[in-house]
Design an enzyme around this catalytic site. Structure first.
Site, mmCIF file in Angstrom:
data_model
loop_
_atom_site.group_PDB
_atom_site.id
_atom_site.type_symbol
_atom_site.label_atom_id
_atom_site.label_comp_id
_atom_site.label_asym_id
_atom_site.label_seq_id
_atom_site.Cartn_x
_atom_site.Cartn_y
_atom_site.Cartn_z
ATOM 1 C CG ASP A 36 -2.064 1.079 1.022
ATOM 2 O OD1 ASP A 36 -3.308 0.509 1.264
ATOM 3 O OD2 ASP A 36 -2.340 2.610 0.911
ATOM 4 C CG ASP A 59 2.331 4.790 -6.113
ATOM 5 O OD1 ASP A 59 1.708 3.887 -6.907
ATOM 6 O OD2 ASP A 59 2.700 6.014 -6.640
ATOM 7 C CB VAL A 60 -0.862 -0.571 -7.996
ATOM 8 C CG1 VAL A 60 -0.422 -1.336 -6.567
ATOM 9 C CG2 VAL A 60 -1.600 0.454 -7.804
ATOM 10 C CE1 TYR A 157 -12.654 2.955 -9.163
ATOM 11 C CE2 TYR A 157 -15.169 2.278 -9.499
ATOM 12 C CZ TYR A 157 -13.359 1.743 -8.978
ATOM 13 O OH TYR A 157 -14.083 0.682 -8.009
ATOM 14 C CE LYS A 161 -12.209 -0.862 -9.573
ATOM 15 N NZ LYS A 161 -11.258 -1.865 -8.699
ATOM 16 C CB THR A 192 -14.220 1.346 1.893
ATOM 17 O OG1 THR A 192 -14.202 1.845 0.651
ATOM 18 C CG2 THR A 192 -14.101 -0.633 1.818
HETATM 19 N N1 NAD Z 1 -15.545 0.217 -1.750
HETATM 20 C C1 NAD Z 1 -16.707 0.388 -2.713
HETATM 21 O O1 NAD Z 1 -17.998 0.160 -2.883
HETATM 22 C C2 NAD Z 1 -15.944 -0.444 -4.427
HETATM 23 C C3 NAD Z 1 -17.056 -0.863 -5.801
HETATM 24 C C4 NAD Z 1 -16.458 -1.235 -5.961
HETATM 25 C C5 NAD Z 1 -14.876 -1.776 -6.308
HETATM 26 N N2 NAD Z 1 -14.367 -1.343 -5.259
HETATM 27 C C6 NAD Z 1 -13.081 -1.411 -5.397
HETATM 28 O O2 NAD Z 1 -12.569 -2.383 -4.256
HETATM 29 C C7 NAD Z 1 -11.126 -1.680 -4.371
HETATM 30 C C8 NAD Z 1 -10.655 -1.156 -2.823
HETATM 31 O O3 NAD Z 1 -11.430 -0.374 -2.537
HETATM 32 P P1 NAD Z 1 -11.945 0.425 -0.848
HETATM 33 O O4 NAD Z 1 -13.262 -0.079 -1.550
HETATM 34 O O5 NAD Z 1 -11.300 -1.036 -0.120
HETATM 35 O O6 NAD Z 1 -11.311 1.467 -0.607
HETATM 36 P P2 NAD Z 1 -10.117 2.174 0.275
HETATM 37 O O7 NAD Z 1 -9.985 3.299 0.054
HETATM 38 O O8 NAD Z 1 -10.776 1.534 1.951
HETATM 39 O O9 NAD Z 1 -8.656 1.222 -0.135
HETATM 40 C C9 NAD Z 1 -7.936 1.313 -0.796
HETATM 41 C C10 NAD Z 1 -6.761 0.822 -0.486
HETATM 42 O O10 NAD Z 1 -5.716 1.045 -1.668
HETATM 43 C C11 NAD Z 1 -4.633 1.978 -1.559
HETATM 44 N N3 NAD Z 1 -4.136 2.635 -2.467
HETATM 45 C C12 NAD Z 1 -4.801 3.384 -3.225
HETATM 46 N N4 NAD Z 1 -4.423 4.621 -4.642
HETATM 47 C C13 NAD Z 1 -2.696 3.401 -4.146
HETATM 48 C C14 NAD Z 1 -1.775 3.181 -5.250
HETATM 49 N N5 NAD Z 1 -1.135 3.610 -6.122
HETATM 50 N N6 NAD Z 1 -1.123 1.863 -4.603
HETATM 51 C C15 NAD Z 1 -0.849 0.976 -3.581
HETATM 52 N N7 NAD Z 1 -2.180 1.110 -3.299
HETATM 53 C C16 NAD Z 1 -3.123 2.449 -2.931
HETATM 54 C C17 NAD Z 1 -5.161 2.887 -0.841
HETATM 55 O O11 NAD Z 1 -4.151 3.411 0.356
HETATM 56 C C18 NAD Z 1 -5.942 2.213 0.696
HETATM 57 O O12 NAD Z 1 -5.515 1.301 1.349
HETATM 58 C C19 NAD Z 1 -10.348 -1.278 -4.875
HETATM 59 O O13 NAD Z 1 -10.170 -1.291 -6.914
HETATM 60 C C20 NAD Z 1 -12.014 -0.162 -5.999
HETATM 61 O O14 NAD Z 1 -12.523 0.083 -6.887
HETATM 62 C C21 NAD Z 1 -14.926 -0.861 -3.796
#
Ligand code: NAD
Length: 294
Positions: A36, A59-60, A157, A161, A192
């Site tokens: 992360d 950093d991805v 986004y 996706k 989240t």
């Molecule tokens: N929460 C939702 O409703 C939802 C819905 C569909 C998909 N998603 C997907 O689920 C996944 C997780 O998201 P979440 O909801 O847990 O969000 P979140 O913000 O709680 O967690 C995302 C994490 O990714 C990290 N991150 C961001 N940019 C980064 C980078 N460049 N390199 C490394 N780490 C990085 C952040 O620091 C964070 O810890 C994501 O792919 C998101 O698109 C979430």
């Protein structure tokens, strides 16, 4: 202990869905490498873990950082068994008619290229780990209901996706020869930090905004409660585990039914075409009755 002796990598593991899945994998016996950009959050996750979670700053959007994360994970036991490509953020918010090229590229790199490169740098360490026992070597990519159509998230986004879904299928085909399964999960509206992460406001205000979003999410889909990170972690555990040994190239929608159809299809309180027609019919009959001579 579904993941005993497994080496798992989870990106974006410091928060939300990634953190919950990392905790689940570790609780169930895996050694988890958590990548992360949030170093404080990652260190906290590792320190509080019930099981073995090792945080690696990553950093991805940086190919070298992804490669270093995979090398670190492979260093423990000579390979990687499970990769969860999870890290992302909402990216550029502009509509397609106003988006800046650099913002488009930033979003694609963060949401889509990160997944491609996660696979690219993990797979050399996954070949040879493909025993069919206990789920074998496999990859779970986090897509979204935003891949289904517009209206769930910003345009760039959503496109990225959708790309993650197609990438999942292409990678499943490419990697079948090595016995590596590749699947995706499509979360719906999950409580989240993702919705408020990019807001330019103090942390306390983000907490208030998160609480308001949680309230909205509790009534946003046919299953009348907010989606939780654990709902997605369980789906990922299924796809990564032995029970899904015959599953590859597919995607599991975990959304409380939000993509089933328009609100009126599942909410009797919501007017739709058919309830409007019934009302029209009643009104017309009533009028016709009034007009009829005694
Ligand atoms: N929460 C939702 O409703 C939802 C819905 C569909 C998909 N998603 C997907 O689920 C996944 C997780 O998201 P979440 O909801 O847990 O969000 P979140 O913000 O709680 O967690 C995302 C994490 O990714 C990290 N991150 C961001 N940019 C980064 C980078 N460049 N390199 C490394 N780490 C990085 C952040 O620091 C964070 O810890 C994501 O792919 C998101 O698109 C979430």
């Amino acid at each position: 202990m579904r993941f005993s002796d497994k080496i798992a990598v989870v990106t974006g593991a410091a928060s939300g869905i990634g953190a919950e899945t990392a905790r689940l994998f570790a609780r169930e016996g895996a050694i988890v490498f958590a990548g992360d950009i949030d170093e404080a959050g990652g260190a906290k996750l590792a320190a509080e873990a019930e099981g073995d979670i090792r945080f690696v700053p990553c950093d991805v959007t940086d190919p070298a950082a992804i490669e270093a994360l995979m090398n670190a994970a492979a260093g423990v036991d000579g390979g990687i068994d499970i990769l969860m490509n999870n890290a992302a953020a909402g990216g550029a918010r502009a509509n397609i008619d106003e988006i800046e090229p650099a913002d488009w590229d930033m979003t694609m790199n963060l949401v889509l290229r990160s997944v491609a490169l996660g696979i690219r740098y993990a797979v050399p360490h996954m070949k040879g780990r493909a025993s069919t026992k206990n789920g074998g070597a496999n990859i779970v990519n986090v897509s979204s209901v935003a891949a289904v159509g517009p209206g769930y998230a910003p345009t760039a986004y959503s496109v990225a996706k959708a790309g993650v879904l197609h990438l999942t299928k292409c990678a499943a085909a490419d990697l079948a020869q090595f016995g590596i399964r590749v699947n995706a999960v499509q979360p719906g509206f999950i409580n989240t930090n993702i919705f408020t992460a990019s807001l330019d406001v103090p942390g306390e205000m983000k907490k208030l905004a998160n609480a308001a979003i949680a309230q909205i999410s509790s009534n946003a889909q046919p299953v009348r409660r907010g989606g939780q990170s654990a709902d997605i972690a369980e789906a990922v555990a299924y796809l990564a585990g032995a029970g899904a040994g015959f599953v590859t190239g597919t995607s599991l929608i975990v959304d409380g039914g939000i993509t089933l159809g328009p609100r009126h299809s599942w909410d009797p309180e919501e007017p739709g075409l058919f309830s409007a027609l019934e009302k029209m019919e009643e009104d017309m009959k009533a009028k016709a009755g009034e007009a009829a001579p005694d």
